[in-house]
Motif scaffolding. Structure first.
Motif, PDB file in Angstrom:
ATOM      1  N   TRP A   5      38.713  45.930  26.158  1.00  0.00           N
ATOM      2  CA  TRP A   5      38.184  44.570  26.217  1.00  0.00           C
ATOM      3  C   TRP A   5      39.248  43.582  26.672  1.00  0.00           C
ATOM      4  O   TRP A   5      38.977  42.678  27.457  1.00  0.00           O
ATOM      5  CB  TRP A   5      37.621  44.157  24.858  1.00  0.00           C
TER       6      TRP A   5
ATOM      7  N   ARG B 123      41.839  44.221  28.566  1.00  0.00           N
ATOM      8  CA  ARG B 123      42.091  44.457  29.987  1.00  0.00           C
ATOM      9  C   ARG B 123      40.969  43.861  30.844  1.00  0.00           C
ATOM     10  O   ARG B 123      41.216  43.195  31.858  1.00  0.00           O
ATOM     11  CB  ARG B 123      42.232  45.959  30.237  1.00  0.00           C
ATOM     12  N   THR B 124      39.732  44.085  30.437  1.00  0.00           N
ATOM     13  CA  THR B 124      38.595  43.553  31.191  1.00  0.00           C
ATOM     14  C   THR B 124      38.617  42.027  31.220  1.00  0.00           C
ATOM     15  O   THR B 124      38.428  41.412  32.273  1.00  0.00           O
ATOM     16  CB  THR B 124      37.264  44.048  30.581  1.00  0.00           C
TER      17      THR B 124
ATOM     18  N   GLN C 288      41.317  40.812  33.570  1.00  0.00           N
ATOM     19  CA  GLN C 288      40.953  40.998  34.977  1.00  0.00           C
ATOM     20  C   GLN C 288      39.940  39.948  35.434  1.00  0.00           C
ATOM     21  O   GLN C 288      40.077  39.357  36.508  1.00  0.00           O
ATOM     22  CB  GLN C 288      40.383  42.407  35.184  1.00  0.00           C
TER      23      GLN C 288
ATOM     24  N   ASP D  48      32.543  43.290  38.380  1.00  0.00           N
ATOM     25  CA  ASP D  48      32.768  42.984  36.959  1.00  0.00           C
ATOM     26  C   ASP D  48      31.557  43.366  36.114  1.00  0.00           C
ATOM     27  O   ASP D  48      31.703  43.822  34.978  1.00  0.00           O
ATOM     28  CB  ASP D  48      33.103  41.505  36.778  1.00  0.00           C
TER      29      ASP D  48
ATOM     30  N   ARG E  45      31.754  47.033  35.617  1.00  0.00           N
ATOM     31  CA  ARG E  45      32.799  47.317  34.631  1.00  0.00           C
ATOM     32  C   ARG E  45      32.291  47.025  33.223  1.00  0.00           C
ATOM     33  O   ARG E  45      32.525  47.785  32.278  1.00  0.00           O
ATOM     34  CB  ARG E  45      34.038  46.482  34.957  1.00  0.00           C
ATOM     35  N   LEU E  46      31.590  45.901  33.081  1.00  0.00           N
ATOM     36  CA  LEU E  46      31.052  45.507  31.781  1.00  0.00           C
ATOM     37  C   LEU E  46      29.987  46.503  31.308  1.00  0.00           C
ATOM     38  O   LEU E  46      29.934  46.856  30.130  1.00  0.00           O
ATOM     39  CB  LEU E  46      30.467  44.100  31.874  1.00  0.00           C
TER      40      LEU E  46
ATOM     41  N   LEU F 118      31.676  49.428  29.937  1.00  0.00           N
ATOM     42  CA  LEU F 118      32.341  49.114  28.671  1.00  0.00           C
ATOM     43  C   LEU F 118      31.338  48.908  27.544  1.00  0.00           C
ATOM     44  O   LEU F 118      31.547  49.312  26.407  1.00  0.00           O
ATOM     45  CB  LEU F 118      33.201  47.859  28.854  1.00  0.00           C
TER      46      LEU F 118
END
Length: 197
Positions: free
Chosen positions: A84, A86-87, A90, A187, A190-191, A194
């Motif tokens: 979390w 890192r995301t 970014q 993103d 990526r989310l 995650l």
């Protein structure tokens, strides 16, 4: 006359959801009125014009990003989860770079420096009450809140940037919109990896 009307309609679509004067209930179906910028073009120093859609999109992008960054700034203090952190880092880096580009373009367009969306809660924007809830949460409850707000912001950003790509005319602004679509889509993926919705 037809072009002016079309621009006004497009801006209303671009600013879907409109500006409210207070927190918006997710179940609300009311759409507040939209105030469109003047239907004129503004030349840049190089002579390339901005149309009303360019200006409206840049202003909304700035407002949305300014509302998101404080949310991302909460992450290091609210979770120890490295994925979390890192995301969030970014996304924040990308959004700050896009915010800087949007502000420079608004300056090139000689657009008003005031934020026309100040104090308004719109789709993709975290409200004051939601920020309070985020500040009070940590761990998994914080992750769930963060994921929901981040997903809403990214989806709305991609949606309105796509409208700008289709109807904007200023090359650098349309290029920024393309970058927002690309980064926002990445993103979101990526989310989803995650925190699958």
């Amino acid at each position: 006359m037809r072009q002016s009307t079309a621009s006004t309609v497009l801006i209303a679509v671009l600013l879907v959801g409109g500006c409210g004067v207070g927190p918006q209930d997710a179940a609300s179906t009311a759409t507040p009125p939209v105030t469109a910028p003047p239907a004129t073009t503004a030349p840049t120093p190089t002579g390339t014009a901005f149309n009303p859609t360019d200006i409206a999109w840049l202003q909304l992008t700035v407002a949305m990003t300014e509302r998101l960054l404080p949310v991302l700034d909460l992450v290091p203090a609210r979770t120890t989860d490295p994925a979390w952190r890192r995301t969030a880092a970014q996304v924040a880096t990308t959004r700050r770079a896009e915010l800087d580009r949007a502000r420079r373009l608004l300056a090139d367009a000689a657009a008003p420096t005031t934020n026309p969306h100040e104090g308004h809660d719109m789709p993709g924007m975290v409200t004051a009450q939601e920020m309070t809830a985020l500040r009070a949460a940590s761990g998994q409850p914080f992750h769930r809140l963060l994921a929901g707000h981040l997903r809403a912001h990214l989806a709305q950003s991609v949606r309105i940037a796509t409208s700008e790509q289709q109807s904007g005319i200023q090359p650098a602004t349309v290029a920024l919109a393309a970058a927002v679509v690309q980064s926002g889509t990445a993103d979101l993926a990526r989310l989803d990896h995650l925190d699958p919705a």
